[in-house]
Design a protein around this motif. Structure first.
Motif, short mmCIF file in Angstrom:
data_model
loop_
_atom_site.label_atom_id
_atom_site.label_comp_id
_atom_site.label_asym_id
_atom_site.label_seq_id
_atom_site.Cartn_x
_atom_site.Cartn_y
_atom_site.Cartn_z
N GLU A 1 0.84 -1.21 0.16
CA GLU A 1 0.06 0.03 0.07
C GLU A 1 0.80 1.13 0.20
O GLU A 1 0.71 2.35 -0.81
CB GLU A 1 -0.90 -0.07 1.22
CG GLU A 1 -1.85 1.05 1.11
CD GLU A 1 -2.60 1.19 2.51
OE1 GLU A 1 -3.23 2.41 2.93
OE2 GLU A 1 -2.63 0.22 3.31
N LEU A 2 2.14 1.32 0.67
CA LEU A 2 2.82 2.29 0.58
C LEU A 2 3.63 2.50 -0.56
O LEU A 2 3.50 3.68 -1.17
CB LEU A 2 3.95 2.07 1.81
CG LEU A 2 5.06 3.01 1.82
CD1 LEU A 2 4.66 4.69 2.19
CD2 LEU A 2 6.18 2.79 2.95
N ALA A 3 4.04 1.63 -1.30
CA ALA A 3 4.52 1.60 -2.71
C ALA A 3 3.51 2.16 -3.56
O ALA A 3 3.95 3.20 -4.34
CB ALA A 3 5.15 0.26 -2.98
N GLU A 4 2.14 1.75 -3.42
CA GLU A 4 1.31 2.14 -4.58
C GLU A 4 0.84 3.88 -4.33
O GLU A 4 0.76 4.48 -5.17
CB GLU A 4 -0.11 1.31 -4.35
CG GLU A 4 0.03 -0.03 -4.72
CD GLU A 4 -1.26 -0.89 -4.48
OE1 GLU A 4 -1.97 -0.43 -3.74
OE2 GLU A 4 -1.21 -2.19 -4.93
N HIS A 5 0.99 4.07 -2.93
CA HIS A 5 0.50 5.29 -2.76
C HIS A 5 1.61 6.38 -3.12
O HIS A 5 1.41 7.54 -3.77
CB HIS A 5 0.42 5.89 -1.04
CG HIS A 5 -0.20 7.04 -0.84
ND1 HIS A 5 -1.59 7.04 -0.68
CD2 HIS A 5 0.29 8.21 -0.31
CE1 HIS A 5 -1.91 8.27 -0.33
NE2 HIS A 5 -0.74 9.04 -0.27
N LEU A 6 2.94 5.85 -2.90
CA LEU A 6 4.08 6.76 -3.36
C LEU A 6 4.38 6.71 -5.07
O LEU A 6 5.30 7.35 -5.64
CB LEU A 6 5.44 6.33 -2.70
CG LEU A 6 5.18 6.91 -1.14
CD1 LEU A 6 6.59 6.30 -0.54
CD2 LEU A 6 4.92 8.29 -0.82
N GLY A 7 3.61 5.46 -5.68
CA GLY A 7 3.92 5.55 -6.98
C GLY A 7 5.42 4.91 -7.37
O GLY A 7 6.15 5.09 -8.19
N LEU A 8 5.85 3.99 -6.48
CA LEU A 8 7.13 3.17 -6.47
C LEU A 8 6.79 1.81 -6.82
O LEU A 8 5.73 1.21 -6.35
CB LEU A 8 7.76 3.57 -5.50
CG LEU A 8 8.19 5.00 -4.97
CD1 LEU A 8 9.03 4.94 -3.67
CD2 LEU A 8 8.94 5.82 -5.95
N THR B 1 11.29 -1.44 -4.37
CA THR B 1 12.01 -0.32 -3.97
C THR B 1 11.77 0.13 -2.51
O THR B 1 12.62 0.18 -1.58
CB THR B 1 11.62 1.04 -4.52
OG1 THR B 1 11.88 0.75 -5.97
CG2 THR B 1 12.45 2.19 -4.13
N VAL B 2 10.72 -0.25 -2.06
CA VAL B 2 10.31 -0.06 -0.58
C VAL B 2 10.76 -1.42 0.15
O VAL B 2 11.33 -1.04 1.31
CB VAL B 2 8.50 -0.01 -0.64
CG1 VAL B 2 8.07 0.18 0.91
CG2 VAL B 2 8.13 1.18 -1.19
N ALA B 3 10.57 -2.25 -0.34
CA ALA B 3 11.14 -3.63 0.43
C ALA B 3 12.70 -3.57 0.74
O ALA B 3 12.91 -3.73 1.86
CB ALA B 3 11.00 -4.91 -0.52
N VAL B 4 13.41 -2.92 -0.32
CA VAL B 4 14.78 -2.80 0.05
C VAL B 4 15.03 -1.74 1.16
O VAL B 4 15.94 -1.98 2.16
CB VAL B 4 15.68 -2.49 -1.19
CG1 VAL B 4 17.01 -1.93 -0.92
CG2 VAL B 4 15.46 -3.69 -2.24
N ALA B 5 14.25 -0.88 1.04
CA ALA B 5 14.50 0.24 2.14
C ALA B 5 14.37 -0.32 3.25
O ALA B 5 14.79 0.03 4.38
CB ALA B 5 13.60 1.53 1.55
N LEU B 6 13.08 -1.15 3.34
CA LEU B 6 12.76 -1.47 4.66
C LEU B 6 13.54 -2.43 5.35
O LEU B 6 13.80 -2.45 6.57
CB LEU B 6 11.21 -2.01 4.63
CG LEU B 6 9.94 -0.94 4.37
CD1 LEU B 6 8.77 -1.80 4.00
CD2 LEU B 6 10.01 -0.06 5.54
N SER B 7 14.28 -3.26 4.48
CA SER B 7 15.22 -4.09 5.03
C SER B 7 16.53 -3.42 5.52
O SER B 7 17.11 -3.85 6.56
CB SER B 7 15.73 -4.92 3.98
OG SER B 7 16.49 -4.58 2.90
N ILE B 8 16.93 -2.21 5.02
CA ILE B 8 17.93 -1.42 5.38
C ILE B 8 17.75 -0.58 6.72
O ILE B 8 18.54 -0.50 7.51
CB ILE B 8 18.44 -0.41 4.35
CG1 ILE B 8 18.75 -0.87 3.18
CG2 ILE B 8 19.35 0.65 4.79
CD1 ILE B 8 19.01 -0.11 1.87
N ALA B 9 16.44 -0.39 6.74
CA ALA B 9 15.88 0.14 8.00
C ALA B 9 16.17 -0.75 9.40
O ALA B 9 15.97 -0.28 10.77
CB ALA B 9 14.40 0.39 8.17
N LYS B 10 16.57 -2.16 9.37
CA LYS B 10 16.78 -2.74 10.22
C LYS B 10 18.07 -2.56 10.92
O LYS B 10 18.57 -2.96 11.90
CB LYS B 10 16.78 -4.33 9.84
CG LYS B 10 15.12 -4.66 9.33
CD LYS B 10 15.37 -6.07 8.89
CE LYS B 10 13.96 -6.49 8.49
NZ LYS B 10 14.01 -8.02 7.81
#
Length: 351
Positions: free
Chosen positions: A208-215, A219-228
């Motif tokens: 849902e986040l990816a769809e809202h940002l148009g990405l 892309t979002v999954a990689v960023a969230l993995s880095i967030a760890k």
């Protein structure tokens, strides 16, 4: 989807993919009527914000006010403000937005900008949103780095354009899009902020986040993995966006999961000192070679240290050292006078 699948199709550098930039351009075109930053607008006369009411403010023919929010219109009329007007606000009245797309601000970068602002003055207005629940204060929509630098330079006011936008995901998208166009938005900012969006339930899933940002969801999954990664580890990479794009940071995140923070910091230092590629780091992560082994290509000498050279806050080159007896200085974009002055100084040192 397995974590190892997230990075497929990613470019190592820069942090921002072409699809992100394309999406950002589309959204910027859509909001062009909301925030105008043309030379004509930036040249508008700045003045202190009036604290007295001005109930009979004439509407302008060049600005569409039909779609203004009620809160913004009331504020605008009360303060005698015309849309897109550049005004001066007290720095103490400016506060960070809880939906700021930036999370990391390098002290060295703020200090360089502070020096530039002290010499040249503020050339570009920031964008702010009134805090209607706390009259007289404003959230930064775009320009957080300039605000920090102005405070560092002991300034008391800031040039600003007051925009009609609710604080929330919409204001985040505006700031995010502007940062993407300037290449100042990093994968580490995205990692921390997007994780917070999910933790605070602004979105129910990364899809849902990816769809809202148009990405792309990847892309979002990689960023969230880095967030760890712990923030101290991320800080070591934030300072070198040229070396740590999405793919490299993703590999460092995988290494951290297996080896912990101390080993990861040592790996980051090795990436910088040996100029390792993403593929070489991936081999280390997969155990094909240890982080202590030399993975440099045969016959190619790597620099031991690199110092970025800046003039008035702008990068013009670097100074690299090799082994025990070699240095290499590369500069570009200098004026003839500055070049000749540097040459004279080098000759003086060598004599």
């Amino acid at each position: 989807m397995k974590p190892s699948q997230f990075a497929k199709g990613f470019q190592a550098r820069p942090d921002t993919t072409s699809s992100e930039k394309r999406t950002a351009l589309d959204r910027l075109n859509a909001i062009d009527g909301l925030v105008k930053n043309s030379p004509g607008n930036s040249a508008a006369p700045a003045r202190p914000m009036s604290t007295t009411a001005a109930p009979n403010v004439p509407e302008t023919d060049t600005v569409d006010t039909a779609n203004e929010s009620a809160a913004y219109r009331a504020w605008r009329i009360e303060h005698g403000y015309k849309p897109n007007q550049v005004i001066e606000l007290a720095l103490k009245s400016i506060k960070p937005s809880p939906f700021n797309p930036r999370h990391f601000y390098l002290k060295s970068s703020i200090a360089d900008l502070a020096v530039n602002l002290a010499k040249q003055g503020q050339q570009q207005a920031i964008h702010v949103i009134p805090d209607y629940d706390s009259p007289g204060t404003y959230f930064v929509s775009d320009g957080g780095r300039r605000v920090r630098a102005l405070k560092e330079a002991n300034k008391e006011s800031v040039k600003a354009v007051v925009i009609d936008l609710p604080i929330g995901i919409q204001s985040y998208k505006l700031g995010y899009d502007l940062n993407v166009q300037r290449d100042s938005q990093t994968v580490f900012d995205n990692a921390v902020v997007w994780k917070r969006f999910l933790d605070d339930r602004h979105f129910q899933s990364q899809k849902e986040l990816a769809e809202h940002l148009g990405l792309d969801e990847s892309t979002v999954a990689v960023a969230l993995s880095i967030a760890k990664l712990p923030e101290p580890v991320m800080h070591e990479m934030v300072a070198r966006p040229d070396r740590f794009g999405s793919n490299m940071a993703y590999q460092v995140g995988r290494y951290h999961t297996a080896r912990g923070a101390d080993a990861t910091l040592r790996l980051i230092n090795k990436i910088l000192s040996d100029d390792l590629s993403t593929r070489q780091v991936a081999d280390i992560v997969k155990g094909r070679v240890s982080a202590q082994e030399s993975v440099k290509p045969a016959g190619r000498q790597r620099y031991a240290q690199r110092l970025e050279i800046k003039l008035e806050g702008v990068s013009v080159g670097d100074l690299k050292s090799y082994g025990d007896d070699r240095i290499e200085l590369r500069l570009k974009g200098l004026t003839r006078e500055k070049r000749d002055d540097i040459l004279r100084q080098i000759e003086k040192i060598l004599k």
